[in-house]
Motif scaffolding. Structure first.
Motif, short mmCIF file in Angstrom:
data_model
loop_
_atom_site.label_atom_id
_atom_site.label_comp_id
_atom_site.label_asym_id
_atom_site.label_seq_id
_atom_site.Cartn_x
_atom_site.Cartn_y
_atom_site.Cartn_z
N ARG A 189 0.83 -1.20 0.00
CA ARG A 189 0.00 0.00 0.00
C ARG A 189 0.87 1.26 0.00
N VAL A 190 1.97 1.22 0.77
CA VAL A 190 2.90 2.35 0.78
C VAL A 190 3.53 2.49 -0.61
N TYR A 191 3.87 1.36 -1.22
CA TYR A 191 4.43 1.40 -2.56
C TYR A 191 3.42 1.96 -3.56
N GLY A 192 2.15 1.64 -3.35
CA GLY A 192 1.11 2.22 -4.20
C GLY A 192 1.07 3.73 -4.06
N ASP A 193 1.23 4.22 -2.83
CA ASP A 193 1.28 5.67 -2.60
C ASP A 193 2.51 6.27 -3.27
N LEU A 194 3.63 5.55 -3.23
CA LEU A 194 4.85 6.03 -3.87
C LEU A 194 4.68 6.13 -5.38
N SER A 195 4.02 5.16 -5.98
CA SER A 195 3.81 5.19 -7.43
C SER A 195 2.91 6.37 -7.82
N LYS A 196 1.94 6.70 -6.97
CA LYS A 196 1.08 7.85 -7.24
C LYS A 196 1.87 9.15 -7.17
N LYS A 197 2.77 9.23 -6.20
CA LYS A 197 3.60 10.43 -6.09
C LYS A 197 4.59 10.52 -7.26
N THR A 198 5.08 9.37 -7.70
CA THR A 198 5.96 9.37 -8.86
C THR A 198 5.21 9.84 -10.10
N LEU A 199 3.96 9.42 -10.23
CA LEU A 199 3.12 9.91 -11.33
C LEU A 199 2.96 11.42 -11.24
N LYS A 200 2.74 11.92 -10.04
CA LYS A 200 2.57 13.37 -9.86
C LYS A 200 3.85 14.10 -10.26
#
Length: 448
Positions: free
Chosen positions: A136-147
């Protein structure tokens, strides 16, 4: 010269239509865009953004994958065995009461088969629970990377857009100069024909006119490349036609470049990404520490065993079997391996925390540098704009004096050169100011 003017006019009309003229947007592949439209298109089509969005989808699937590990797992196993030669064992001769004598016997049948279904369920496994949280934290990281990718794309498109507008402005100013020079050249030729002007006056103004024509031809090619670069940054195919619906005047640059130095380091996406990385490193350390805990699983199975001396009779009779149980795995001691792994993760976590502090310092330096560049460029822009207006006035007065016979053609060409240089300086200062303002907004985390 007359033929060259006709050819130039045709070239100018053709290139302007291709590069930034009005197009029919009802046909596929034709776009009339302002800056907001260009950014919107880029966020939907630019390659890095598309891949970053796919990474987000990938991370969501990983979360579901870890969630699935807590659901029951069902397996079915089957076997079929042809004992070509049964194994022989030696046992005491119990039938004859002679226990010291060993006699050979064979156990089993030629054909054997089994089918078993088993359900396994995780009851406790620290790695599974931490893995789910980490995913789940990695999912949040991927969203921030997208941003972050979206921010980089916005910046790249904005800079390319401003460069294209600057190229258009260069052409507009040069065409204005060409119109002025064309009139002056025509009037000078007329005066020469009646003996009022000298041939040298005609030639000097003709040279200036020729230079303006060449400058416009060069600037048109620069504009074509600027549009190609903009489409590349947007992820738009090069064979599509893109028309910009704004000009430099539409930007209202004097208001746009107002000072807005107000930020927090937490506003930068890079800072947030590193914070998430620290959370991942903390989970990795926790996972190693909890590696001492036992793993508990439950299972239940049911199956049938089949035996026969002939294959045709194998499945006539089945013997059921079932079991229900627990399995426990408790890694009490594994040498010093786990201890050193914990130390390694602690070091990694400390490095991540140091990196976060470094990023905070770097952001402050980035803002200071970007603000310095912006302030310098803004000051140059104000000066160059004033200089261009003054030089235009000087040029207009010199031309008027030349027409009245109180100024020379040398004065006209000198004033024209000064005006052209002032215009070039103005457009470059404007582009540098808009670009550095974009860099400042990015450094302060204002581009979302």
């Amino acid at each position: 010269m007359h033929c060259r003017y006709i050819l130039f006019t045709l070239l100018l009309w053709t290139q302007t239509t291709i590069a930034y003229g009005q197009v029919d947007t009802s046909r596929s592949g034709n776009y009339d865009f302002n800056l907001a439209n260009c950014i919107q298109y880029g966020l939907a089509h630019q390659n890095d953004v598309v891949n970053a969005r796919l990474d987000v989808n990938f991370s969501q699937e990983q979360i579901k994958e870890y969630t699935g590990k807590f659901l029951p797992h069902v397996n079915v196993n089957g076997s079929l065995t042809d004992n070509l030669k049964l194994q022989t064992s030696l046992i005491p001769d119990i039938a004859n009461g002679n226990y010291d004598k060993k006699i050979p016997v064979q156990f089993g049948t030629k054909w054997a088969s089994a089918a078993t279904g088993q359900v396994d369920q995780v009851i406790f496994n620290s790695d599974y629970f931490l893995g789910l949280k980490a995913s789940r934290v990695y999912g949040d990281l991927s969203k921030k990377t997208l941003k972050r990718t979206e921010i980089d794309t916005r910046v790249a498109i904005t800079k390319a857009y401003y460069a294209a507008l600057a190229a258009e402005e260069n052409i507009r100013l040069a065409k204005s100069n060409m119109t002025q020079l064309s009139k002056t050249l025509s009037d000078t030729k007329a005066r020469y024909d009646v003996g009022v002007a000298e041939r040298v006056d005609v030639d000097r103004i003709q040279v200036s006119y020729n230079n303006v024509v060449t400058d416009i031809e060069t600037q048109i090619r620069d504009l074509v490349y600027a549009m190609q670069l903009l489409k590349f940054q947007m992820g738009m195919p090069q064979d599509n036609k893109l028309t910009l619906t704004e000009t430099v005047q539409d930007l209202n640059a004097d208001v746009f470049i107002a000072d807005t130095v107000d930020y927090q380091v937490q506003d930068r996406i890079e800072y947030s990404i590193q914070t998430t990385q620290i959370a991942l490193d903390e989970l990795s350390l926790k996972s190693k520490k909890l590696g001492i805990l036992p793993q508990l699983n439950a299972y239940v199975n049911y199956g049938f065993n089949y035996f026969s001396t002939k294959f045709g009779d194998l499945y006539k009779t089945g013997y059921g079997a079932s079991a229900l149980g627990l399995t426990l795995k408790w890694p009490i001691f594994a040498g010093t391996e786990r201890y050193h792994q914990i130390q390694e993760n602690r070091i990694t976590l400390e490095k991540s925390r140091n990196t976060l502090r470094y990023i905070g310092d770097q952001i402050q330096l980035d803002v200071a540098n970007a603000n310095t560049q912006y302030q310098n460029n803004k000051a140059r822009y104000v000066t160059q704009k004033t200089n261009m207006d003054l030089t235009q006035g000087i040029y207009d007065r010199i031309v008027l004096k030349f027409e009245q016979g109180v100024a020379t053609s040398l004065d006209v060409t000198s004033a024209e050169n000064d005006l052209k240089q002032a215009q070039v300086n103005y457009v470059q200062a404007l582009l540098n100011t808009l670009t550095s303002k974009t860099d400042l907004d990015k450094a302060m985390g204002k581009i979302k």
